[in-house]
Design a protein around this motif. Sequence first.
Motif, mmCIF file in Angstrom:
data_model
loop_
_atom_site.group_PDB
_atom_site.id
_atom_site.type_symbol
_atom_site.label_atom_id
_atom_site.label_comp_id
_atom_site.label_asym_id
_atom_site.label_seq_id
_atom_site.Cartn_x
_atom_site.Cartn_y
_atom_site.Cartn_z
ATOM 1 N N ASN A 25 0.953 -1.272 -0.081
ATOM 2 C CA ASN A 25 -0.033 0.046 -0.068
ATOM 3 C C ASN A 25 0.774 1.447 -0.316
ATOM 4 N N ALA A 26 2.241 1.163 0.002
ATOM 5 C CA ALA A 26 2.845 2.332 0.248
ATOM 6 C C ALA A 26 2.925 3.204 -1.015
ATOM 7 N N GLY A 27 2.739 3.046 -2.221
ATOM 8 C CA GLY A 27 2.909 3.578 -3.454
ATOM 9 C C GLY A 27 1.337 3.845 -3.864
ATOM 10 N N ASP A 28 0.295 3.492 -3.135
ATOM 11 C CA ASP A 28 -0.784 3.975 -3.565
ATOM 12 C C ASP A 28 -1.265 5.319 -3.413
ATOM 13 N N HIS A 29 -1.051 6.159 -2.548
ATOM 14 C CA HIS A 29 -1.500 7.411 -2.301
ATOM 15 C C HIS A 29 -0.666 8.423 -3.412
ATOM 16 N N LYS A 30 0.238 8.047 -4.061
ATOM 17 C CA LYS A 30 0.806 8.708 -5.012
ATOM 18 C C LYS A 30 0.413 8.440 -6.305
ATOM 19 N N LYS A 31 -0.088 7.354 -6.689
ATOM 20 C CA LYS A 31 -0.599 6.973 -7.720
ATOM 21 C C LYS A 31 -2.114 7.794 -7.931
ATOM 22 N N THR A 32 -2.624 7.518 -6.771
ATOM 23 C CA THR A 32 -4.153 8.309 -6.571
ATOM 24 C C THR A 32 -3.945 9.804 -6.902
ATOM 25 N N ALA A 33 -3.064 10.413 -6.192
ATOM 26 C CA ALA A 33 -2.915 11.854 -6.303
ATOM 27 C C ALA A 33 -2.643 12.203 -7.806
ATOM 28 N N GLU A 34 -1.569 11.461 -8.548
ATOM 29 C CA GLU A 34 -1.632 11.707 -9.830
ATOM 30 C C GLU A 34 -2.638 11.400 -10.690
ATOM 31 N N ALA A 35 -3.495 10.470 -10.545
ATOM 32 C CA ALA A 35 -4.767 10.262 -11.357
ATOM 33 C C ALA A 35 -5.596 11.277 -11.334
ATOM 34 N N ALA A 36 -5.800 12.265 -10.084
ATOM 35 C CA ALA A 36 -6.469 13.324 -10.073
ATOM 36 C C ALA A 36 -6.125 14.599 -10.803
ATOM 37 N N LEU A 37 -5.196 14.538 -11.208
ATOM 38 C CA LEU A 37 -4.467 15.761 -12.051
ATOM 39 C C LEU A 37 -4.811 15.443 -13.681
ATOM 40 N N HIS A 38 -5.711 16.147 -14.077
ATOM 41 C CA HIS A 38 -6.271 15.919 -15.419
ATOM 42 C C HIS A 38 -5.753 16.908 -16.270
ATOM 43 N N TYR A 39 -5.239 18.236 -15.867
ATOM 44 C CA TYR A 39 -4.995 19.283 -16.946
ATOM 45 C C TYR A 39 -3.402 19.393 -16.546
ATOM 46 N N LYS A 40 -2.885 19.977 -17.835
ATOM 47 C CA LYS A 40 -1.399 20.464 -17.810
ATOM 48 C C LYS A 40 -1.242 21.652 -18.294
ATOM 49 N N CYS A 41 -0.542 22.589 -17.585
ATOM 50 C CA CYS A 41 -0.222 24.045 -18.366
ATOM 51 C C CYS A 41 0.717 23.925 -19.270
ATOM 52 N N SER A 42 0.190 24.473 -20.605
ATOM 53 C CA SER A 42 1.149 24.373 -21.630
ATOM 54 C C SER A 42 2.408 25.261 -21.600
ATOM 55 N N VAL A 43 2.513 26.082 -20.615
ATOM 56 C CA VAL A 43 3.585 27.009 -20.451
ATOM 57 C C VAL A 43 4.557 26.388 -19.524
ATOM 58 N N CYS A 44 4.166 26.158 -18.150
ATOM 59 C CA CYS A 44 5.046 25.985 -17.123
ATOM 60 C C CYS A 44 4.893 24.472 -16.899
ATOM 61 N N MET A 45 4.054 23.673 -17.505
ATOM 62 C CA MET A 45 3.800 22.131 -17.260
ATOM 63 C C MET A 45 3.311 21.679 -15.804
ATOM 64 N N ILE A 46 2.736 22.723 -15.244
ATOM 65 C CA ILE A 46 2.061 22.132 -13.794
ATOM 66 C C ILE A 46 0.922 21.542 -14.149
ATOM 67 N N GLN A 47 0.805 20.432 -13.191
ATOM 68 C CA GLN A 47 -0.518 19.715 -13.544
ATOM 69 C C GLN A 47 -1.473 20.155 -12.519
ATOM 70 N N LEU A 48 -2.703 20.129 -13.010
ATOM 71 C CA LEU A 48 -3.908 20.671 -12.232
ATOM 72 C C LEU A 48 -5.134 19.872 -12.126
ATOM 73 N N GLY A 49 -6.112 19.953 -11.104
ATOM 74 C CA GLY A 49 -7.049 18.878 -10.983
ATOM 75 C C GLY A 49 -8.358 19.208 -11.727
ATOM 76 N N ASP A 50 -8.594 20.532 -11.840
ATOM 77 C CA ASP A 50 -9.858 20.727 -12.494
ATOM 78 C C ASP A 50 -9.842 21.900 -13.317
ATOM 79 N N ILE A 51 -10.633 22.462 -14.416
ATOM 80 C CA ILE A 51 -10.642 23.461 -15.307
ATOM 81 C C ILE A 51 -10.611 24.737 -14.651
ATOM 82 N N LYS A 52 -11.514 24.930 -13.646
ATOM 83 C CA LYS A 52 -11.629 26.262 -13.096
ATOM 84 C C LYS A 52 -10.232 26.684 -12.222
ATOM 85 N N THR A 53 -9.490 25.564 -11.702
ATOM 86 C CA THR A 53 -7.995 26.025 -11.163
ATOM 87 C C THR A 53 -7.118 26.247 -12.227
#
Length: 74
Positions: A25-53
């Motif tokens: 179960n050690a890696g499950d939290h990281k995988k879950t958090a990465e799965a929640a990030l759906h959008y990636k900024c085209s300029v700075c490549m930061i990953q974000l969870g929803d379109i409003k953010t």
Amino acid sequence: MARGQQKIQSQQKNAQKQAKTAKKNAGDHKKTAEAALHYKCSVCMIQLGDIKTYKQHFESKHPKLPLPSECLEV
């Protein structure tokens, strides 16, 4: 109630079982958090969870650039 050698064996078996499940179960939290990030900024490549953010991020961090088409849909 277990006594003596049987008790020690039971404790060792339980400790091994707990260690195995902890490793599993050690890696499950990281995988879950990465799965929640759906959008990636085209300029700075930061990953974000929803379109409003994503829209707020783009307007505050990259104000001189035009909004991406993903942000215009909202």
